[in-house]
Enzyme design. Structure first.
Site, PDB file in Angstrom:
ATOM      1  CG  ASP A 189      -5.069   5.372   0.652  1.00  0.00           C
ATOM      2  OD1 ASP A 189      -5.970   4.529   0.743  1.00  0.00           O
ATOM      3  OD2 ASP A 189      -5.062   6.452   1.280  1.00  0.00           O
ATOM      4  CG  HIS A 246      -8.716  -1.340   4.032  1.00  0.00           C
ATOM      5  ND1 HIS A 246      -8.432  -1.493   2.682  1.00  0.00           N
ATOM      6  CD2 HIS A 246      -8.487  -0.035   4.312  1.00  0.00           C
ATOM      7  CE1 HIS A 246      -8.046  -0.327   2.195  1.00  0.00           C
ATOM      8  NE2 HIS A 246      -8.069   0.568   3.158  1.00  0.00           N
ATOM      9  CG  ASP A 247     -11.393   1.927   3.494  1.00  0.00           C
ATOM     10  OD1 ASP A 247     -11.060   1.916   4.695  1.00  0.00           O
ATOM     11  OD2 ASP A 247     -10.728   2.490   2.609  1.00  0.00           O
ATOM     12  CD  GLU A 299      -8.649   3.944  -2.065  1.00  0.00           C
ATOM     13  OE1 GLU A 299      -9.527   3.485  -1.323  1.00  0.00           O
ATOM     14  OE2 GLU A 299      -7.751   4.701  -1.659  1.00  0.00           O
ATOM     15  CG  ASP A 349      -2.330   0.335   0.934  1.00  0.00           C
ATOM     16  OD1 ASP A 349      -2.551   1.316   0.207  1.00  0.00           O
ATOM     17  OD2 ASP A 349      -3.221  -0.380   1.414  1.00  0.00           O
TER      18      ASP A 349
END
Length: 587
Positions: free
Chosen positions: A223, A356-357, A284, A115
């Site tokens: 991200d 994860h979100d 993302e 990430d």
């Protein structure tokens, strides 16, 4: 601007061969390290815990492991606030542990994606510490600083440079008394935004990325990377956003999503970091449009390989946003996914239900009752994995893990959920109503510990977990799933086999069938020289009968995968499906 590459001698195994475009047929497995496996009993997952469970991932048939952040961090946003981009947080282990993980992943024929969080850093990063030390600091311009609005004193409500509302509630601006200016933070106040207009910032980021590639990393999931370019005016001004009803804030997203220099910055990154490395570059991109996604992923533009877009996971949001959950319209979901399948035919997309979100999809859009949890998890997986794009499996998705069902605010750990709760209570909302809105959508649903077995802490830790384990781990766990040939785990393994053995799953064109049907999701994939692939799925807890005119061939063809081995046979062009039954046929 290009800097020399310096090979790091700590890398313990050679990087696997990376043929251009290797990721098109790959499956990615996301690990959220804090919640995956704890090897030392402190209640927090770590790198050794991942190493100990790599065979579970490898035997699932995935190609890439994506790690959520393991960098040194104050953990204000569970690691998405980074204070050192080139070190491992002690809660997870050491750089040497990470080297061993990279080696172990490569030994199993998989690759590692890190990430990359560079829209913002932690406010404890040395860059920001120097930046806030004074207006004449060498790195002052590495972050976004602005004075109060004209006629206002800093720190008072309404004095902020713009009216933008933070993703994590409140203003996007934090007053810094010592230097007499505000700094921008689109997320937490402890996550100040980097100033990508400054070329020194960009080169520092690129140098860090090259350092990780030299260490053996095979790519980056970047991200919120489409937020890095802000709409800065000629005199440095940033505009107010449209008012958000019921608050004193405005929506600033038109001025920081897909900003004016976003494509320029990503092209520069591609040139400076990985132009010849054949690594995986995933962007993302919240709020991305199909038009921008085509530009981001157009191979000729040399920006990124694929995008994460969020349109489909916003379809059940009501007028109040994500906290105002509404029933999902299946026709809306089908039309949205079809638009991205067809619209990115020349580019590439990431396929996902969970991360994860996001809350657990089997609770969100499936049926997590004991009767239908397994079938609905399988069918949701089938519908997604047979599309065109690179599928992502989030830890526990392969087990059919469900939402946790917390009933007290004390159970939550997620900063977004906690801030929303506090903000709503400040506006006079009923705590019970706010909790009811948080429970089905909180990010903590995805962050409860991985359920390895039926022991008291689900095999995650010998200590006290940092967040409570889902009580249903006594039935829903990896040990039970691996023993059961009819489990969600083995269904996902078969889905991955189909992607690896049938070119049509990777490269075939997509055509949606029955777009208005309220229960059934059906589509075909076609590829020159190959029979037609048909996917037909009942996305409901009631039986469904469909007529697929003109597709008798596929209905009578080879059954590649099904959720119900005893399902009713097709009668001509008519097919009756049991609740949550799906079939993949080739004919």
């Amino acid at each position: 601007m290009t800097s020399p590459r310096h090979l790091d001698t700590t890398a313990t195994t050679p990087v696997p061969d990376r043929e251009p475009g290797w990721w098109r047929s790959a499956v990615v497995y996301q690990v959220y390290p804090r919640s995956f496996a704890d090897s030392d009993g402190d209640g927090v997952g770590d790198l050794q815990g991942i190493i100990d469970h790599l065979d579970h991932i490898a035997e699932l048939g995935v190609d890439v492991v994506w790690l959520s952040p393991i960098y040194r961090s104050p953990q204000d946003d569970n690691g998405y606030d980074i204070s050192d981009y080139q070190d491992v947080d002690p809660m997870f282990g050491t750089l040497e542990d990470l080297d061993r993980l990279i080696a172990a992943i490569h030994e199993r024929g998989m690759k590692l994606v890190m990430d990359l969080v560079v829209n913002h850093s932690s406010d404890e990063h040395p860059w920001f510490q120097e930046s806030r030390s004074g207006r004449d600091a060498a790195k002052r311009d590495w972050y976004v600083w602005r004075p109060p609005r004209p006629g206002h004193t800093g720190g008072e409500p309404g004095a902020e440079p713009t009216n933008w509302h933070s993703f994590f509630s409140g203003s996007t601006w934090e007053w810094d008394e010592a230097s007499g200016e505000y700094y921008l933070h689109l997320f937490s106040r402890k996550q100040p935004d980097l100033n990508w207009e400054n070329p020194q910032v960009r080169e520092a980021v690129y140098a860090m990325m090259r350092w990780w590639l030299d260490r053996g990393v095979d790519g980056f999931r970047m991200d919120v990377i489409n937020l890095i370019s802000k709409a800065v005016g000629p005199d440095g001004e940033l505009p107010d956003g449209p008012a958000k009803p019921g608050t004193r804030y405005g929506d600033g997203s038109p001025f920081y999503m897909n900003g004016p220099r976003n494509h320029e910055f990503l092209h520069e990154m591609h040139r400076e970091v990985y132009a010849d490395a054949a690594i995986l570059a995933v962007a993302e991109t919240p709020g991305v449009t199909l038009e921008h996604a085509r530009l981001f992923t157009d191979p000729a533009r040399r920006e990124v390989d694929m995008v994460f877009q969020f349109e489909h996971v916003g379809l059940d949001h009501g007028p109040g946003g994500k906290w105002d959950l509404q029933p999902l319209s299946l026709p809306d979901l089908k039309l949205n996914l079809a638009a991205w399948q067809e619209g990115l035919a020349a580019g590439w997309n990431s396929l996902y239900w969970n991360n994860h979100d996001q809350p657990r999809v089997v609770s969100r859009w499936g049926d997590d009752s004991p009767e239908y949890r397994v079938a609905s998890a399988k069918t949701l997986g089938t519908v997604l994995h047979m599309m065109r794009g690179t599928p992502y499996v989030y830890q526990g998705e392969e087990l059919g893990m469900t939402n946790v069902g917390f009933t007290s605010i004390e159970d939550y750990r997620d900063i977004e959920s906690l801030n929303h709760y506090r903000e709503q209570l400040e506006h006079g909302a009923d705590p019970a109503d706010v909790l009811a809105g948080i429970a089905p959508v909180s990010r903590d649903n995805a962050r409860t510990p991985m359920q390895w077995d039926d022991s008291p802490a689900a095999g995650f830790t010998t200590g006290t977990p940092w967040i409570a384990v889902n009580p249903n781990h006594t039935e829903v766990n990896a040990a039970a799933a691996r023993r059961d040939p009819g489990s969600v785990y083995h269904h996902y393994r078969r889905l991955h086999e189909l992607r690896h053995t049938h070119d049509i799953v990777v490269e075939g064109s997509f055509r949606l069938l029955l777009p208005e049907h309220e229960q059934v999701f059906a589509y075909t994939r076609t590829l020159a020289g190959s029979p037609t692939l048909l996917v037909v799925a009942n996305m409901s807890s009631e039986p469904a009968t469909v007529t697929l005119a003109g597709l008798a061939g596929p209905l009578a063809g080879e059954v590649l995968l099904t959720t119900h081995d005893d399902g009713a046979p097709a009668a001509g062009e008519e097919l009756t499906l049991a609740p949550w039954e799906s079939r993949v046929l080739l004919g």
